[in-house]
Design a protein around this motif. Structure first.
Motif, PDB file in Angstrom:
ATOM      1  N   LEU A 130       4.163 -13.942  16.332  1.00  0.00           N
ATOM      2  CA  LEU A 130       4.684 -13.648  17.659  1.00  0.00           C
ATOM      3  C   LEU A 130       6.192 -13.462  17.529  1.00  0.00           C
ATOM      4  CD1 LEU A 130       4.219 -13.443  20.749  1.00  0.00           C
ATOM      5  CD2 LEU A 130       4.579 -15.918  20.856  1.00  0.00           C
ATOM      6  N   VAL A 131       6.672 -12.249  17.846  1.00  0.00           N
ATOM      7  CA  VAL A 131       8.083 -11.913  17.727  1.00  0.00           C
ATOM      8  C   VAL A 131       8.596 -11.521  19.105  1.00  0.00           C
ATOM      9  CG1 VAL A 131       9.779 -10.383  16.660  1.00  0.00           C
ATOM     10  CG2 VAL A 131       7.746 -11.087  15.380  1.00  0.00           C
ATOM     11  N   GLY A 132       9.739 -12.068  19.516  1.00  0.00           N
ATOM     12  CA  GLY A 132      10.225 -11.723  20.844  1.00  0.00           C
ATOM     13  C   GLY A 132      11.688 -11.995  21.051  1.00  0.00           C
ATOM     14  N   ASN A 133      12.200 -11.435  22.146  1.00  0.00           N
ATOM     15  CA  ASN A 133      13.561 -11.700  22.616  1.00  0.00           C
ATOM     16  C   ASN A 133      13.579 -11.396  24.110  1.00  0.00           C
ATOM     17  OD1 ASN A 133      13.786  -8.845  22.854  1.00  0.00           O
ATOM     18  ND2 ASN A 133      14.469  -8.728  20.710  1.00  0.00           N
ATOM     19  N   TRP A 137       8.083  -8.979  23.891  1.00  0.00           N
ATOM     20  CA  TRP A 137       7.482  -9.644  22.748  1.00  0.00           C
ATOM     21  C   TRP A 137       6.348  -8.808  22.155  1.00  0.00           C
ATOM     22  CZ3 TRP A 137       2.345 -10.465  23.530  1.00  0.00           C
ATOM     23  CH2 TRP A 137       1.880 -10.692  24.828  1.00  0.00           C
ATOM     24  N   LEU A 138       6.035  -9.118  20.887  1.00  0.00           N
ATOM     25  CA  LEU A 138       4.975  -8.434  20.154  1.00  0.00           C
ATOM     26  C   LEU A 138       4.131  -9.470  19.425  1.00  0.00           C
ATOM     27  CD1 LEU A 138       3.620  -5.875  18.864  1.00  0.00           C
ATOM     28  CD2 LEU A 138       5.356  -6.058  17.053  1.00  0.00           C
ATOM     29  N   TRP A 139       2.816  -9.388  19.615  1.00  0.00           N
ATOM     30  CA  TRP A 139       1.859 -10.267  18.939  1.00  0.00           C
ATOM     31  C   TRP A 139       1.041  -9.422  17.977  1.00  0.00           C
ATOM     32  CZ3 TRP A 139      -0.081 -15.321  18.827  1.00  0.00           C
ATOM     33  CH2 TRP A 139      -1.396 -15.482  18.381  1.00  0.00           C
ATOM     34  N   THR A 140       0.928  -9.854  16.718  1.00  0.00           N
ATOM     35  CA  THR A 140       0.087  -9.164  15.742  1.00  0.00           C
ATOM     36  C   THR A 140      -0.784 -10.196  15.040  1.00  0.00           C
ATOM     37  OG1 THR A 140       1.951  -9.280  14.173  1.00  0.00           O
ATOM     38  CG2 THR A 140       1.597  -7.183  15.320  1.00  0.00           C
ATOM     39  N   ALA A 141      -2.030  -9.813  14.739  1.00  0.00           N
ATOM     40  CA  ALA A 141      -2.952 -10.784  14.154  1.00  0.00           C
ATOM     41  C   ALA A 141      -4.130 -10.087  13.494  1.00  0.00           C
ATOM     42  CB  ALA A 141      -3.470 -11.751  15.224  1.00  0.00           C
ATOM     43  N   LEU A 142      -4.704 -10.767  12.507  1.00  0.00           N
ATOM     44  CA  LEU A 142      -6.002 -10.398  11.940  1.00  0.00           C
ATOM     45  C   LEU A 142      -7.072 -10.939  12.890  1.00  0.00           C
ATOM     46  CD1 LEU A 142      -7.758  -9.433   9.435  1.00  0.00           C
ATOM     47  CD2 LEU A 142      -7.646 -11.826   8.681  1.00  0.00           C
ATOM     48  N   ARG A 152       1.810  -5.799  22.928  1.00  0.00           N
ATOM     49  CA  ARG A 152       3.244  -5.772  23.225  1.00  0.00           C
ATOM     50  C   ARG A 152       3.465  -5.768  24.729  1.00  0.00           C
ATOM     51  NH1 ARG A 152       7.507  -0.791  22.034  1.00  0.00           N
ATOM     52  NH2 ARG A 152       9.306  -1.768  23.044  1.00  0.00           N
ATOM     53  N   VAL A 153       4.423  -6.575  25.194  1.00  0.00           N
ATOM     54  CA  VAL A 153       4.819  -6.622  26.600  1.00  0.00           C
ATOM     55  C   VAL A 153       6.329  -6.442  26.684  1.00  0.00           C
ATOM     56  CG1 VAL A 153       5.021  -8.067  28.658  1.00  0.00           C
ATOM     57  CG2 VAL A 153       2.892  -8.069  27.348  1.00  0.00           C
ATOM     58  N   ALA A 154       6.770  -5.502  27.520  1.00  0.00           N
ATOM     59  CA  ALA A 154       8.200  -5.312  27.775  1.00  0.00           C
ATOM     60  C   ALA A 154       8.605  -6.171  28.962  1.00  0.00           C
ATOM     61  CB  ALA A 154       8.492  -3.841  28.045  1.00  0.00           C
ATOM     62  N   LEU A 155       9.685  -6.934  28.809  1.00  0.00           N
ATOM     63  CA  LEU A 155      10.166  -7.821  29.869  1.00  0.00           C
ATOM     64  C   LEU A 155      11.399  -7.278  30.563  1.00  0.00           C
ATOM     65  CD1 LEU A 155       9.827 -11.190  27.918  1.00  0.00           C
ATOM     66  CD2 LEU A 155       8.208 -10.242  29.583  1.00  0.00           C
ATOM     67  N   ASP A 156      11.913  -6.133  30.103  1.00  0.00           N
ATOM     68  CA  ASP A 156      13.153  -5.575  30.655  1.00  0.00           C
ATOM     69  C   ASP A 156      12.907  -4.386  31.576  1.00  0.00           C
ATOM     70  OD1 ASP A 156      12.298  -3.752  28.812  1.00  0.00           O
ATOM     71  OD2 ASP A 156      14.117  -3.781  27.580  1.00  0.00           O
ATOM     72  N   GLY A 157      11.639  -4.153  31.941  1.00  0.00           N
ATOM     73  CA  GLY A 157      11.319  -3.047  32.835  1.00  0.00           C
ATOM     74  C   GLY A 157      11.107  -1.720  32.149  1.00  0.00           C
ATOM     75  N   SER A 158      11.287  -1.652  30.836  1.00  0.00           N
ATOM     76  CA  SER A 158      11.102  -0.390  30.122  1.00  0.00           C
ATOM     77  C   SER A 158       9.615  -0.074  29.961  1.00  0.00           C
ATOM     78  CB  SER A 158      11.773  -0.458  28.745  1.00  0.00           C
ATOM     79  OG  SER A 158      11.177  -1.479  27.951  1.00  0.00           O
ATOM     80  N   ARG A 159       9.310   1.203  29.749  1.00  0.00           N
ATOM     81  CA  ARG A 159       7.935   1.652  29.560  1.00  0.00           C
ATOM     82  C   ARG A 159       7.660   1.805  28.068  1.00  0.00           C
ATOM     83  NH1 ARG A 159       5.364   3.851  34.072  1.00  0.00           N
ATOM     84  NH2 ARG A 159       4.055   5.119  32.702  1.00  0.00           N
ATOM     85  N   ILE A 160       6.552   1.275  27.619  1.00  0.00           N
ATOM     86  CA  ILE A 160       6.151   1.389  26.219  1.00  0.00           C
ATOM     87  C   ILE A 160       5.396   2.705  26.049  1.00  0.00           C
ATOM     88  CG2 ILE A 160       4.797   0.347  24.357  1.00  0.00           C
ATOM     89  CD1 ILE A 160       5.138  -2.342  25.862  1.00  0.00           C
ATOM     90  N   PRO A 161       5.813   3.569  25.133  1.00  0.00           N
ATOM     91  CA  PRO A 161       5.113   4.853  24.945  1.00  0.00           C
ATOM     92  C   PRO A 161       3.630   4.650  24.659  1.00  0.00           C
ATOM     93  CG  PRO A 161       7.195   4.840  23.750  1.00  0.00           C
ATOM     94  CD  PRO A 161       6.987   3.444  24.256  1.00  0.00           C
ATOM     95  N   ARG A 162       2.810   5.556  25.163  1.00  0.00           N
ATOM     96  CA  ARG A 162       1.361   5.421  25.020  1.00  0.00           C
ATOM     97  C   ARG A 162       0.904   5.467  23.563  1.00  0.00           C
ATOM     98  NH1 ARG A 162      -1.807   5.714  29.456  1.00  0.00           N
ATOM     99  NH2 ARG A 162      -0.802   6.174  31.445  1.00  0.00           N
ATOM    100  N   ASP A 163       1.674   6.165  22.699  1.00  0.00           N
ATOM    101  CA  ASP A 163       1.267   6.284  21.297  1.00  0.00           C
ATOM    102  C   ASP A 163       1.993   5.292  20.392  1.00  0.00           C
ATOM    103  OD1 ASP A 163       3.772   7.369  21.502  1.00  0.00           O
ATOM    104  OD2 ASP A 163       3.316   9.208  20.395  1.00  0.00           O
ATOM    105  N   TRP A 164       2.666   4.304  20.976  1.00  0.00           N
ATOM    106  CA  TRP A 164       3.439   3.348  20.181  1.00  0.00           C
ATOM    107  C   TRP A 164       2.519   2.425  19.390  1.00  0.00           C
ATOM    108  CZ3 TRP A 164       3.956  -1.859  19.462  1.00  0.00           C
ATOM    109  CH2 TRP A 164       5.121  -2.300  18.818  1.00  0.00           C
ATOM    110  N   GLN A 165       2.962   2.057  18.185  1.00  0.00           N
ATOM    111  CA  GLN A 165       2.318   0.993  17.424  1.00  0.00           C
ATOM    112  C   GLN A 165       3.379   0.358  16.532  1.00  0.00           C
ATOM    113  OE1 GLN A 165      -0.771   2.253  14.762  1.00  0.00           O
ATOM    114  NE2 GLN A 165       0.607   3.264  13.347  1.00  0.00           N
ATOM    115  N   PRO A 166       3.174  -0.874  16.076  1.00  0.00           N
ATOM    116  CA  PRO A 166       4.183  -1.538  15.241  1.00  0.00           C
ATOM    117  C   PRO A 166       4.426  -0.776  13.940  1.00  0.00           C
ATOM    118  CG  PRO A 166       2.525  -3.107  16.027  1.00  0.00           C
ATOM    119  CD  PRO A 166       2.010  -1.742  16.341  1.00  0.00           C
ATOM    120  N   ASP A 167       5.664  -0.829  13.469  1.00  0.00           N
ATOM    121  CA  ASP A 167       5.995  -0.150  12.212  1.00  0.00           C
ATOM    122  C   ASP A 167       5.147  -0.657  11.058  1.00  0.00           C
ATOM    123  OD1 ASP A 167       7.930   1.326  13.526  1.00  0.00           O
ATOM    124  OD2 ASP A 167       9.577  -0.016  12.963  1.00  0.00           O
ATOM    125  N   GLU A 168       4.860  -1.978  11.058  1.00  0.00           N
ATOM    126  CA  GLU A 168       4.101  -2.548   9.947  1.00  0.00           C
ATOM    127  C   GLU A 168       2.646  -2.077   9.928  1.00  0.00           C
ATOM    128  OE1 GLU A 168       4.759  -6.010  12.915  1.00  0.00           O
ATOM    129  OE2 GLU A 168       5.738  -4.135  12.321  1.00  0.00           O
TER     130      GLU A 168
END
Length: 280
Positions: A130-133, A137-142, A152-168
């Motif tokens: 769980l990574v956040g500020n 925040w972003l949660w990743t798991a097996l 992923r949840v944005a807490l600053d009002g920004s919109r997460i792109p529909r095709d977004w995924q973590p770099d890893e």
């Protein structure tokens, strides 16, 4: 059914830690990453074992009332009457919608984007991350062998792109398209009355960092079941039992929302958290 792990790795801002679930004389406690379809199948199978009559597929179309009280549901499988109707429709809040029971919102609009990918990501195999500020925040798991999930949840009002995924996840193969779900904090103004109960997300919703969402949904169902039994056996009056459940579930929600708000505020997120009068 899923994967098991002994705790969660947490990275908030510049601070990192491993948070174990605990241990006893038998060793460390392990949490579950439950695969929903398998878990649903287990619950249905257990219901069949205790001779619950299951209609599947089945869609509810209209709530039935008699003398102002809920008396059953009209469904695609026919008319079903019952001394008590339980709404376990999750965020659909079906019964509340039918009865025009409003939900009080206790946070700004929050949307969780999530997706799945197949392959190998050994860094996630031992435990979720769980990574956040203050921005989100972003949660990743097996979640099961060879299958990983991110939320992923944005807490600053920004919109997460529909095709977004973590770099890893760039070397993994996406499984289906990412999806979104409304996780705005909300509580039904009433979660029980003589003749009906709401359980799980049909009654109340918090975002996933409140943790133990599946457990809380199950506990609300167990509690409702025990109280309904008290009514049907004549051990307690229906209105008294409904009041007990309303007080219990709303108290639980307010306590969890208050703790979650303080947690977010410690990270610099000032817009989240309940006031004492129950407003955002």
């Amino acid at each position: 059914m899923g994967s098991r792990h002994e705790g969660i790795r947490i990275r908030w801002g510049n601070a990192s830690r491993f948070e174990p679930y605990g241990r006893d004389e038998a060793g460390p406690w392990c949490g579950y990453q439950v695969w929903r379809a398998d878990f649903d199948a287990m619950l249905l199978e257990r219901a069949r074992e205790v001779e619950v009559e299951i209609f599947q597929p089945c869609t509810a179309s209209r709530v039935l009332t008699e003398n102002g009280a809920v008396s059953g549901v009209l469904t695609s499988a026919g008319l079903m009457t019952a001394p008590v109707v339980v709404d376990a429709t999750g965020r659909a809040h079906w019964l509340g919608t039918e009865l025009e029971i409003k939900r009080r919102v206790h946070s700004p609009s929050l949307v969780a984007r999530y997706g799945y990918a197949e392959g190998a990501l050994p860094t996630l195999d031992p435990s979720p991350l769980l990574v956040g500020n203050s921005s989100g925040w972003l949660w990743t798991a097996l979640v099961r062998p060879g299958l990983y999930q991110w939320t992923r949840v944005a807490l600053d009002g920004s919109r997460i792109p529909r095709d977004w995924q973590p770099d890893e996840f760039c070397d993994l193969v996406p499984r289906g398209l990412p999806r979104g779900v409304d996780v705005t904090w909300r509580l039904s103004q009433k979660v029980a009355s003589p003749g009906w109960f709401m359980v799980g997300d049909a009654a109340a919703v918090l975002d996933p960092t409140s943790a133990k969402g599946v457990l809380k949904a199950l506990l609300s169902g167990i509690t409702a079941g025990k109280l309904i039994s008290a009514v049907t056996t004549g051990s307690a009056p229906a209105d008294e039992v409904a009041n007990i459940y309303n007080d219990w579930l709303s108290g639980w929600f307010v306590s969890d929302a208050d703790q979650l708000g303080k947690f977010y505020q410690s990270l610099g997120v000032r817009e989240l958290g309940m006031r004492r009068d129950g407003t955002p």
